[in-house]
Design a protein around this motif. Sequence first.
Motif, PDB file in Angstrom:
ATOM      1  N   GLY A  15       0.791  -1.214   0.000  1.00 44.48           N
ATOM      2  CA  GLY A  15       0.000   0.000   0.000  1.00 44.48           C
ATOM      3  C   GLY A  15       0.828   1.271   0.000  1.00 44.48           C
ATOM      4  N   GLY A  16       2.121   1.123   0.221  1.00 39.89           N
ATOM      5  CA  GLY A  16       3.004   2.280   0.270  1.00 39.89           C
ATOM      6  C   GLY A  16       3.432   2.753  -1.100  1.00 39.89           C
ATOM      7  N   SER A  17       4.290   3.775  -1.104  1.00 41.80           N
ATOM      8  CA  SER A  17       4.745   4.392  -2.350  1.00 41.80           C
ATOM      9  C   SER A  17       6.253   4.563  -2.350  1.00 41.80           C
ATOM     10  CB  SER A  17       4.095   5.771  -2.529  1.00 41.80           C
ATOM     11  OG  SER A  17       2.706   5.672  -2.639  1.00 41.80           O
ATOM     12  N   LEU A  18       6.810   4.570  -3.536  1.00 45.29           N
ATOM     13  CA  LEU A  18       8.218   4.889  -3.746  1.00 45.29           C
ATOM     14  C   LEU A  18       8.338   5.634  -5.064  1.00 45.29           C
ATOM     15  CD1 LEU A  18      10.145   1.583  -2.856  1.00 45.29           C
ATOM     16  CD2 LEU A  18      10.302   3.751  -1.630  1.00 45.29           C
ATOM     17  N   ARG A  19       9.369   6.471  -5.164  1.00 50.26           N
ATOM     18  CA  ARG A  19       9.676   7.102  -6.438  1.00 50.26           C
ATOM     19  C   ARG A  19      11.103   6.753  -6.818  1.00 50.26           C
ATOM     20  NH1 ARG A  19       9.956  13.435  -8.334  1.00 50.26           N
ATOM     21  NH2 ARG A  19      11.886  13.371  -7.094  1.00 50.26           N
ATOM     22  N   LEU A  20      11.243   6.097  -7.944  1.00 46.23           N
ATOM     23  CA  LEU A  20      12.553   5.760  -8.466  1.00 46.23           C
ATOM     24  C   LEU A  20      13.034   6.876  -9.388  1.00 46.23           C
ATOM     25  CD1 LEU A  20      12.064   1.989  -9.376  1.00 46.23           C
ATOM     26  CD2 LEU A  20      12.668   3.021  -7.179  1.00 46.23           C
ATOM     27  N   SER A  21      14.332   7.095  -9.382  1.00 46.73           N
ATOM     28  CA  SER A  21      14.947   8.079 -10.268  1.00 46.73           C
ATOM     29  C   SER A  21      16.023   7.413 -11.098  1.00 46.73           C
ATOM     30  CB  SER A  21      15.573   9.220  -9.451  1.00 46.73           C
ATOM     31  OG  SER A  21      14.603   9.895  -8.692  1.00 46.73           O
TER      32      SER A  21
END
Length: 124
Positions: A15-21
């Motif tokens: 349910g969580g979030s991450l942002r990859l770069s």
Amino acid sequence: QVQLVESGGGSVQAGGSLRLSCASSEYIYSNFCMGWFRQAPGKEREGVATIDVDGSTTYADSVKGRFTISQENAKNTLYLQMNSLQPEDTAMYYCAARARWTGRCALVPDYNFWGQGTQVTVSS
């Protein structure tokens, strides 16, 4: 030689979030299709999302509505915003670039340049 460096992976709960770069060594977006791929242990590498030179995007069915691919030209950086993460999203995530004249922008892992990968782990 294009160099790609991913960052932003980590461990999150379902349910969580991450942002990859993904930072590239030079500005390439006008001539290169960019993509995010992932590979889980024991599985083949699969396409997650792509963004073409005209800004058009494609997504794997498994991530549609949850993941968003984007790029920031001024920073030579590609992003993958991942929301509503699930345990099945656990994998090593790779950024890739394909020179547009070498072929189509597709969710197939036959790109010209690859980053080293960043691990994403989602626990239930």
